[in-house]
Write an enzyme that holds these catalytic residues in place. Structure first.
Site, PDB file in Angstrom:
ATOM      1  N   ARG A   1       0.837  -1.216   0.000  1.00  0.00           N
ATOM      2  CA  ARG A   1       0.000   0.000   0.000  1.00  0.00           C
ATOM      3  C   ARG A   1       0.872   1.267   0.000  1.00  0.00           C
ATOM      4  O   ARG A   1       0.574   2.257   0.674  1.00  0.00           O
ATOM      5  CB  ARG A   1      -0.922   0.033   1.229  1.00  0.00           C
ATOM      6  CG  ARG A   1      -1.969  -1.046   1.272  1.00  0.00           C
ATOM      7  CD  ARG A   1      -2.981  -0.898   0.143  1.00  0.00           C
ATOM      8  NE  ARG A   1      -4.137  -1.755   0.315  1.00  0.00           N
ATOM      9  CZ  ARG A   1      -4.206  -3.030  -0.088  1.00  0.00           C
ATOM     10  NH1 ARG A   1      -3.178  -3.596  -0.699  1.00  0.00           N
ATOM     11  NH2 ARG A   1      -5.315  -3.722   0.090  1.00  0.00           N
TER      12      ARG A   1
ATOM     13  N   SER B   1     -10.624  -0.677   3.329  1.00  0.00           N
ATOM     14  CA  SER B   1      -9.836  -0.863   4.558  1.00  0.00           C
ATOM     15  C   SER B   1      -9.439   0.497   5.112  1.00  0.00           C
ATOM     16  O   SER B   1      -8.810   1.282   4.410  1.00  0.00           O
ATOM     17  CB  SER B   1      -8.556  -1.637   4.262  1.00  0.00           C
ATOM     18  OG  SER B   1      -8.858  -2.887   3.725  1.00  0.00           O
TER      19      SER B   1
ATOM     20  N   GLU C   1      -5.133   3.944   6.456  1.00  0.00           N
ATOM     21  CA  GLU C   1      -4.707   3.643   5.096  1.00  0.00           C
ATOM     22  C   GLU C   1      -5.075   4.746   4.110  1.00  0.00           C
ATOM     23  O   GLU C   1      -4.240   5.110   3.271  1.00  0.00           O
ATOM     24  CB  GLU C   1      -5.341   2.305   4.701  1.00  0.00           C
ATOM     25  CG  GLU C   1      -4.534   1.543   3.691  1.00  0.00           C
ATOM     26  CD  GLU C   1      -5.246   1.509   2.371  1.00  0.00           C
ATOM     27  OE1 GLU C   1      -4.610   1.850   1.362  1.00  0.00           O
ATOM     28  OE2 GLU C   1      -6.432   1.176   2.336  1.00  0.00           O
TER      29      GLU C   1
HETATM   30  N1  EPU Z   1     -10.468 -10.936  10.248  1.00  0.00           N
HETATM   31  C1  EPU Z   1     -11.182 -11.075  11.416  1.00  0.00           C
HETATM   32  N2  EPU Z   1     -12.178 -10.172  11.664  1.00  0.00           N
HETATM   33  C2  EPU Z   1     -12.490  -9.172  10.805  1.00  0.00           C
HETATM   34  C3  EPU Z   1     -11.748  -9.040   9.599  1.00  0.00           C
HETATM   35  C4  EPU Z   1     -10.740  -9.940   9.346  1.00  0.00           C
HETATM   36  O1  EPU Z   1     -10.929 -11.943  12.220  1.00  0.00           O
HETATM   37  O2  EPU Z   1     -13.412  -8.422  11.088  1.00  0.00           O
HETATM   38  C5  EPU Z   1      -9.423 -11.919   9.949  1.00  0.00           C
HETATM   39  C6  EPU Z   1      -9.883 -12.816   8.800  1.00  0.00           C
HETATM   40  O3  EPU Z   1     -10.592 -13.913   9.253  1.00  0.00           O
HETATM   41  C7  EPU Z   1      -8.571 -13.231   8.188  1.00  0.00           C
HETATM   42  C8  EPU Z   1      -7.677 -12.022   8.408  1.00  0.00           C
HETATM   43  O4  EPU Z   1      -8.275 -11.265   9.458  1.00  0.00           O
HETATM   44  O5  EPU Z   1      -8.019 -14.316   8.859  1.00  0.00           O
HETATM   45  C9  EPU Z   1      -7.504 -11.193   7.153  1.00  0.00           C
HETATM   46  O6  EPU Z   1      -8.768 -10.755   6.713  1.00  0.00           O
HETATM   47  P1  EPU Z   1      -9.148 -10.651   5.149  1.00  0.00           P
HETATM   48  O7  EPU Z   1      -8.731 -11.851   4.415  1.00  0.00           O
HETATM   49  O8  EPU Z   1     -10.580 -10.220   5.081  1.00  0.00           O
HETATM   50  O9  EPU Z   1      -8.239  -9.535   4.550  1.00  0.00           O
HETATM   51  P2  EPU Z   1      -7.735  -8.201   5.197  1.00  0.00           P
HETATM   52  O10 EPU Z   1      -6.360  -8.335   5.693  1.00  0.00           O
HETATM   53  O11 EPU Z   1      -8.752  -7.760   6.178  1.00  0.00           O
HETATM   54  C10 EPU Z   1      -6.747  -7.200   2.962  1.00  0.00           C
HETATM   55  C11 EPU Z   1      -6.772  -5.865   2.253  1.00  0.00           C
HETATM   56  C12 EPU Z   1      -8.094  -5.697   1.501  1.00  0.00           C
HETATM   57  C13 EPU Z   1      -8.216  -6.843   0.508  1.00  0.00           C
HETATM   58  C14 EPU Z   1      -8.171  -8.169   1.282  1.00  0.00           C
HETATM   59  C15 EPU Z   1      -8.213  -9.378   0.368  1.00  0.00           C
HETATM   60  C16 EPU Z   1      -5.412  -4.340   3.569  1.00  0.00           C
HETATM   61  C17 EPU Z   1      -5.409  -3.206   4.526  1.00  0.00           C
HETATM   62  N3  EPU Z   1      -6.617  -4.800   3.226  1.00  0.00           N
HETATM   63  O12 EPU Z   1      -7.789  -7.186   3.942  1.00  0.00           O
HETATM   64  O13 EPU Z   1      -8.024  -4.466   0.783  1.00  0.00           O
HETATM   65  O14 EPU Z   1      -9.425  -6.748  -0.239  1.00  0.00           O
HETATM   66  O15 EPU Z   1      -6.941  -8.246   2.029  1.00  0.00           O
HETATM   67  O16 EPU Z   1      -6.995  -9.495  -0.279  1.00  0.00           O
HETATM   68  O17 EPU Z   1      -4.356  -4.784   3.147  1.00  0.00           O
HETATM   69  C18 EPU Z   1      -8.600  -2.137   0.794  1.00  0.00           C
HETATM   70  O18 EPU Z   1      -7.408  -1.897   0.741  1.00  0.00           O
HETATM   71  O19 EPU Z   1      -9.470  -1.233   0.824  1.00  0.00           O
HETATM   72  C19 EPU Z   1      -9.046  -3.536   0.873  1.00  0.00           C
HETATM   73  C20 EPU Z   1     -10.328  -3.854   1.021  1.00  0.00           C
END
Ligand code: EPU
Length: 336
Positions: free
Chosen positions: A164, A234, A330
């Site tokens: 990012r 995010s 972010e």
């Molecule tokens: N999780 C939780 N609770 C929550 C959210 C997430 O326990 O409320 C856990 C999930 O179960 C999982 C882990 O956290 O084990 C990661 O969650 P997720 O796979 O949903 O991805 P993320 O890390 O929350 C990132 C990006 C997203 C992107 C997704 C999918 C960042 C800041 N965010 O989210 O990007 O769509 O991966 O690749 O890197 C954005 O930048 O606006 C965005 C949506």
């Protein structure tokens, strides 16, 4: 000729729907139009704010000077052996580009479906999802110097991409306007399905459209549609901590999601950390933590940037007290 509009309301031009007025606004559709607007802004000594789709910015109530939204809509494809290079204007909507290329059977962008915003903003934060980042497909970025008006191409290495992150958030912040992207796509099957349960959501030997559609479904299950509930995706970056700190936390929380990175670092999931603090679905005034994804702050209406930053600050403090990890917002804070 590009029209300069005076006193424009940008509230509906940012997906968080933060109230914002700008002194002047222009949306040039051609390079010469952009250069004319930049020249005018320099002559009148207006501060310049560059806007894309407005999906990753925190706007102040009053923005001084001029907001310029490059709105070049052109795009074309050039064959290059088994590859195809797409040249895309900064104003093209990212998701519509992803779908048009996937429909043509071209591989490369399908994991990045349904990310809001315009193509010109994509390199700034090196958009990424489901195991793919823009830098994996980007050949170069065409930019215009804000002061000089000169046009040049920057290759991927000179964009200094990180998680990012890019040079456009640092040395080149507010110094250049991104006008065009060159993206390398492939006609050869190249599915990347290792992230989460993506593989189980697509048929065997999928085409790019099947992958893009699966990504859309997953995103729609977790992420609120900004058209219906204002948000900027995010709100926090996933934090990088030392391997030692991650190991200590894993002793207490063995199920904590963690992703080893180079240089002795581990990436943790900010959404998980916030969720563990019991903040998911919580609301204070105009803002809340989304009930299905703790990483997303939603705006129910009637709030402004000051309240949003206070709300985010309280989340940061709770996570800091519990995990000794300081979350970083972010979206970009736009100076008044
Ligand atoms: N999780 C939780 N609770 C929550 C959210 C997430 O326990 O409320 C856990 C999930 O179960 C999982 C882990 O956290 O084990 C990661 O969650 P997720 O796979 O949903 O991805 P993320 O890390 O929350 C990132 C990006 C997203 C992107 C997704 C999918 C960042 C800041 N965010 O989210 O990007 O769509 O991966 O690749 O890197 C954005 O930048 O606006 C965005 C949506």
């Amino acid at each position: 000729m590009t029209t300069l509009q005076q006193s424009v309301d940008l509230t509906r031009s940012n997906t968080l729907r933060l109230p914002c007025h700008v002194d002047w606004y222009a949306a040039p559709q051609t390079l010469s139009g952009l250069q004319a607007v930049m020249h005018e802004a320099a002559n009148r000594r207006w501060p310049v704010t560059l806007l894309g789709g407005g999906s990753n910015v925190l706007l102040p109530p009053q923005l001084h000077g001029i907001a310029i939204r490059p709105s070049f809509q052109h795009w074309w494809l050039e064959s290059c052996g088994n590859d195809v290079v797409a040249y895309v204007g900064a104003g093209v909507n990212w998701h519509s580009l992803v779908m048009r290329l996937a429909e043509r059977g071209l591989w490369g962008l399908e994991n990045l479906a349904l990310i809001p915003g315009n193509c010109g903003a994509a390199p700034i934060q090196n958009i990424g999802a489901y195991g793919v980042e823009l830098k994996d497909v980007l050949l170069g970025v065409q930019v215009v110097g804000l002061k000089s008006g000169n046009l040049r191409w920057m290759d991927r290495v000179s964009c200094q991409f990180g998680y990012r992150d890019s040079i456009f958030k640092h040395q080149l912040a507010d110094k250049v306007v991104i006008t065009q992207l060159a993206l390398r796509l492939s006609r050869q099957p190249a599915p990347r399905l290792h992230y989460g349960d993506l593989a189980s959501r697509v048929p065997a030997s999928p085409n790019p459209l099947a992958v893009a559609n699966a990504v859309c479904t997953i995103r729609q299950e977790k992420l609120p549609d900004p058209q219906q509930l204002a948000n900027a995706g995010s709100f926090f970056k996933n934090p990088l901590v030392s391997n030692a700190q991650a190991a200590r936390l894993l002793q207490t929380y063995p199920d904590m999601p963690h992703f080893p990175q180079p240089e002795g670092l581990t990436k943790l999931a900010a959404g998980w950390l916030i969720d563990q603090c019991g903040l998911k679905g919580g609301r204070e005034g105009a803002f809340g933590v989304h009930e299905r994804q703790a990483l997303v702050i939603v705006h129910f209406g009637g709030g402004d940037r000051r309240e949003l930053l206070q709300f985010a600050g309280r989340i940061i403090q709770v996570v800091l007290d519990r995990f000794n990890i300081e979350l970083e917002p972010e979206p970009r804070l736009i100076q008044a």
